[in-house]
Design an enzyme around this catalytic site. Structure first.
Site, PDB file in Angstrom:
ATOM      1  CE1 TYR A   1      81.391  41.169 103.047  1.00 18.69           C
ATOM      2  CE2 TYR A   1      79.194  41.829 101.837  1.00 18.69           C
ATOM      3  CZ  TYR A   1      80.386  42.372 102.620  1.00 18.69           C
ATOM      4  OH  TYR A   1      80.530  43.530 102.801  1.00 18.69           O
TER       5      TYR A   1
ATOM      6  CG  HIS B   1      79.777  49.270 110.772  1.00 22.77           C
ATOM      7  ND1 HIS B   1      79.004  48.203 110.234  1.00 22.77           N
ATOM      8  CD2 HIS B   1      80.720  49.315 109.762  1.00 22.77           C
ATOM      9  CE1 HIS B   1      79.011  47.822 109.159  1.00 22.77           C
ATOM     10  NE2 HIS B   1      80.168  48.400 108.879  1.00 22.77           N
TER      11      HIS B   1
END
Length: 486
Positions: free
Chosen positions: A39, A67
């Site tokens: 991940y 982001h």
């Protein structure tokens, strides 16, 4: 709290260096094996984990940070921001996050300077780590956004140069490891717990000084009475009160039973001691642990994807801290009220004014104290169960530990000011009474306040006196009190 706000030398032990190096080598080995997903290193983030990430490790760094750089609000206090970096370094030093040695070392080098990342207050839900505030911190270390040097705010790239630091270069694993922990939550909660412990001892000392000045009989702290209550921390608090009240001489003019703001203080402050103790131990466990996802265990050839970034323990601890600190603040405000009331303050004039009407003494101080305690009450609505699903229901239950911890931190700062106000009131009460203190330890406390704060013989601004009294109480009580942890 002051120490972490200043340049502090932090060194990695040989064991930490070995663990970090071994963990990093394991991660690189895992990523070299085609087809084994990790991940954040080979995938997108959050609910976009089902999509592939960017091709280069450098691009993955931007993929996670950009982001998340969306925080709003005032910057966190410098002690909280710096403590957050210290807590993050400690977590990464276990070697289970797969962060590079150069990254952990960069955090340590930063802490040795006056550099502090500018971190907005709002943006974290306390799950998946403190993603947004830590992203801003990492961006500052990369030269993006803003930062402080010795308390002066400036563009981050300029701040790095002034501090003698170089912009941090990261890959995707380093970037995710830096943001995917509850370090802001734990740092704020830890500072709040330290302040609460100190303020508890100040509350005990001020209660004793107040009782002594009023001539209250010390039987409310009798050992047999408090032992019968059944709560060990109440009995311990009674012992501490009794130490401060050694040698006190009761006044024959006092009523048989004092108001609860004196008589029930062992029970109130003892319960606060229990709450603060549990909260402190819970936060200490967070400090000793590793908050990140995934974690890497070379001995088991295991990449464990889980939830060690979920800040529920410190969320509960912080909510309890805020509640306990607010009740101690309620007590301080009521004790100020006791001192301004001529019907209960041992015959002193109203508002402790030598010439009531011509002088107003601590009248404004009481109004400020009332405003503070109401602000504390309004702020301590529990945050730990305010779960709102977000992030495409990837984060479908969240603890809001960051908000809980920052609230507890602010509550602890307001309690210090309430105690400062009570300290000014105690000093003025001693000035207006020929009887004075009769307990030697209380006499020392009042003398320490009197050395720094003049009696109010003519109305003057008291704003600075309140802050001075808070500082005097902190230093004197910690030095004089045998119950202070050494």
């Amino acid at each position: 709290m002051d120490l972490v706000g200043r340049p502090t030398k932090v060194e990695l032990s040989e064991n930490a260096i070995a663990s970090i190096t071994r963990g990093r080598e394991f991660v690189e080995g895992v990523l070299a094996r085609n087809g084994r997903p990790v991940y954040g290193a080979t995938t997108g983030f959050g609910p976009l984990v089902v999509f592939e990430g960017r091709d280069s490790t450098t691009d993955q760094c931007d993929n996670v940070l950009q982001h998340l750089t969306v925080g709003q609000g005032a910057d966190l206090p410098i002690p909280v921001a710096r403590a957050s970096m210290l807590v993050r370094a400690r977590s990464l030093a276990h070697g289970l996050s797969g962060a590079s040695l150069s990254t952990v070392d960069a955090l340590c080098r930063m802490l040795a300077t006056g550099f502090t990342p500018a971190i907005p207050t709002w943006g974290s839900v306390g799950a998946s780590g403190d993603l947004v505030p830590l992203a801003h911190a990492v961006q500052s270390l990369r030269g993006v956004g803003h930062a402080y040097v010795d308390g002066e705010r400036m563009p981050a790239r300029d701040a790095l140069g002034v501090a003698g630091l170089t912009p941090l270069e990261l890959d995707g694993r380093d970037a995710l490891a830096l943001v995917n922990g509850t370090s802001v939550t734990t740092a704020a909660a830890g500072l709040a717990a330290l302040s609460a412990r100190r303020s508890l001892q100040v509350a005990i000392a001020l209660t004793a000084a107040l009782a002594d000045l009023l001539g209250a009989a010390p039987t409310f702290a009798a050992p047999s009475l408090l032992k019968a209550f059944g709560h060990p921390d109440v009995a311990t608090t009674g012992q501490e009160l009794a130490w401060w009240l050694e040698g006190s001489i009761p006044s024959p003019d006092r009523p048989l039973q004092e108001p609860y703001s004196i008589r029930c203080t062992p029970q109130l402050l003892g319960a606060a001691r229990s709450a603060i103790g549990w909260s402190t131990e819970t936060v200490s466990q967070d400090l000793r642990g590793v908050s990140d996802n995934p974690l890497f265990f070379p001995d088991e050839d295991l990449v464990a994807h889980g939830g060690n970034f979920f800040g529920q323990p410190s969320a509960f601890a912080s909510d309890l801290l805020a509640s306990a600190v607010t009740q101690v603040g309620n007590l301080a405000e009521r004790q100020i009220d006791l001192l301004v009331d001529p019907g209960r303050n041992g015959g002193r004039p109203p508002m402790l004014a030598a010439e009531p009407g011509r002088q107003h003494s601590i009248q404004g101080l009481q109004v400020m104290s009332t405003a503070l305690v109401v602000a504390m009450r309004r702020a301590c609505t529990p945050a730990a169960m305010q779960s709102v699903p977000t992030n495409l229901h990837n984060q479908d239950v969240v603890p809001f530990g960051t908000q809980a911890a920052l609230t507890a931190y602010e509550q602890s700062r307001m309690l210090r000011l309430l105690h400062g106000a009570l300290g000014v009131a105690v000093r003025q009460a001693a000035h207006l009474d020929d009887r004075g203190s009769t307990a030697s330890h209380c006499t020392g406390l009042v003398a320490a306040l009197s050395d720094r704060i003049d009696p109010i013989t003519r109305d003057r601004p008291l704003d600075e006196d309140i802050r001075i009294a808070a500082d005097v109480l902190d230093s004197y009580v910690q030095e004089a009190n045998p119950w202070t942890p050494r």
